[in-house]
Design an enzyme around this catalytic site. Structure first.
Site, PDB file in Angstrom:
ATOM      1  CG  HIS A 150      -1.832  -0.985   1.379  1.00  0.00           C
ATOM      2  ND1 HIS A 150      -2.068  -1.676   2.527  1.00  0.00           N
ATOM      3  CD2 HIS A 150      -2.889  -1.326   0.249  1.00  0.00           C
ATOM      4  CE1 HIS A 150      -3.373  -2.599   2.276  1.00  0.00           C
ATOM      5  NE2 HIS A 150      -3.759  -2.317   1.138  1.00  0.00           N
ATOM      6  CE  LYS A 197     -11.172  -7.659   2.221  1.00  0.00           C
ATOM      7  NZ  LYS A 197     -10.138  -6.700   1.797  1.00  0.00           N
ATOM      8  NE  ARG A 217      -2.593  -7.429  -4.154  1.00  0.00           N
ATOM      9  CZ  ARG A 217      -3.195  -7.977  -3.379  1.00  0.00           C
ATOM     10  NH1 ARG A 217      -2.874  -8.121  -2.129  1.00  0.00           N
ATOM     11  NH2 ARG A 217      -4.554  -8.171  -3.570  1.00  0.00           N
ATOM     12  CB  SER A 253      -4.408  -6.534   4.446  1.00  0.00           C
ATOM     13  OG  SER A 253      -3.810  -5.592   4.084  1.00  0.00           O
TER      14      SER A 253
HETATM   15  O1  PNS Z   1      -8.736  -2.500   0.770  1.00  0.00           O
HETATM   16  P1  PNS Z   1     -10.057  -3.124   0.119  1.00  0.00           P
HETATM   17  O2  PNS Z   1     -10.760  -3.901   1.240  1.00  0.00           O
HETATM   18  O3  PNS Z   1      -9.733  -3.752  -1.299  1.00  0.00           O
HETATM   19  O4  PNS Z   1     -11.002  -1.775  -0.091  1.00  0.00           O
HETATM   20  C1  PNS Z   1     -12.320  -2.020  -0.397  1.00  0.00           C
HETATM   21  C2  PNS Z   1     -13.050  -0.459  -0.519  1.00  0.00           C
HETATM   22  C3  PNS Z   1     -13.046  -0.004   1.018  1.00  0.00           C
HETATM   23  C4  PNS Z   1     -12.310   0.357  -1.386  1.00  0.00           C
HETATM   24  C5  PNS Z   1     -14.490  -0.726  -1.184  1.00  0.00           C
HETATM   25  O5  PNS Z   1     -15.167  -1.846  -0.289  1.00  0.00           O
HETATM   26  C6  PNS Z   1     -15.646   0.276  -1.062  1.00  0.00           C
HETATM   27  O6  PNS Z   1     -15.203   0.982  -2.025  1.00  0.00           O
HETATM   28  N1  PNS Z   1     -16.065   0.351  -0.210  1.00  0.00           N
HETATM   29  C7  PNS Z   1     -17.149   1.592   0.120  1.00  0.00           C
HETATM   30  C8  PNS Z   1     -18.715   1.207  -0.326  1.00  0.00           C
HETATM   31  C9  PNS Z   1     -18.693   1.240  -1.686  1.00  0.00           C
HETATM   32  O7  PNS Z   1     -18.642   2.193  -2.302  1.00  0.00           O
HETATM   33  N2  PNS Z   1     -19.205   0.120  -2.542  1.00  0.00           N
HETATM   34  C10 PNS Z   1     -19.290  -0.199  -3.663  1.00  0.00           C
HETATM   35  C11 PNS Z   1     -18.105  -0.317  -4.549  1.00  0.00           C
HETATM   36  S1  PNS Z   1     -18.337  -0.920  -6.198  1.00  0.00           S
END
Ligand code: PNS
Length: 169
Positions: free
Chosen positions: A27, A51, A100, A138
């Site tokens: 990150h 999660k 990645r 993670s």
């Molecule tokens: O590090 P991660 O777990 O891949 O991050 C995922 C994250 C937090 C970026 C994603 O879950 C997110 O954007 N959550 C906010 C809710 C949302 O907008 N959901 C629709 C995504 S298409």
């Protein structure tokens, strides 16, 4: 080239969202690269409802602030609700996500297209971290820590200590 108009220069802002549970060296690598491309980079801790987090949002903010908070143009914050709403509120031009490996692509592609469907102005930019972080996630770091493995090469130091303390009790 100097501006020929009287318009104030617009800061080119991007949002780098993630769960960051915990923030890894991968990150950090992506955040450093993105901070060199945009005037202002908002690193935003979001909630991934799929999660169950090890660290609270406040703890994750603290870890991010002490690892990337001093990079030029970088701000660390949290957001609730839809990413597209946060991107609009921050006045950002783009979402930055790390890729990645090809295996990340399918989910990231789906998320980028869904976000653009929700808000046609929401563009996503993918950046590749250094190949030496291409296998770091993670999820794996949390598991290695739980199983008493050495995580020091994969996460910033304050995060390594905090994670070991949290998972080993
Ligand atoms: O590090 P991660 O777990 O891949 O991050 C995922 C994250 C937090 C970026 C994603 O879950 C997110 O954007 N959550 C906010 C809710 C949302 O907008 N959901 C629709 C995504 S298409």
């Amino acid at each position: 080239m100097p501006s020929t108009t009287n318009k104030p220069a617009r800061l080119r802002t991007a949002v780098c969202p993630g769960s960051f549970d915990p923030v890894t060296n991968g990150h950090v690598d992506v955040i450093e690269r993105a901070s060199r491309l945009f005037d202002r980079l908002i690193v935003a801790v979001g909630r991934n409802t799929a999660k169950a987090p090890v660290f609270t949002v406040e703890e994750r903010l603290e870890h991010l602030r002490c690892t990337v908070g001093d990079l030029p143009g970088v701000e660390v914050t949290a957001f609730a609700g839809l990413l597209t709403d946060a991107v609009r509120q921050f006045g950002a031009l783009a979402v930055v996500r790390g890729l990645r490996a090809v295996s990340d692509f399918e989910w990231e592609f789906q998320m980028a297209l869904m976000n653009r469907e929700l808000d046609p102005g929401c563009e996503t930019v993918f950046l590749m971290p250094s190949a030496r972080f291409s296998f770091v996630s993670s999820t794996m770091i949390r598991e290695i820590a739980r199983l008493r493995g050495d995580i020091s090469a994969f996460v910033p130091e304050p995060v390594a200590s905090a994670l070991l303390e949290r998972v080993r009790g």
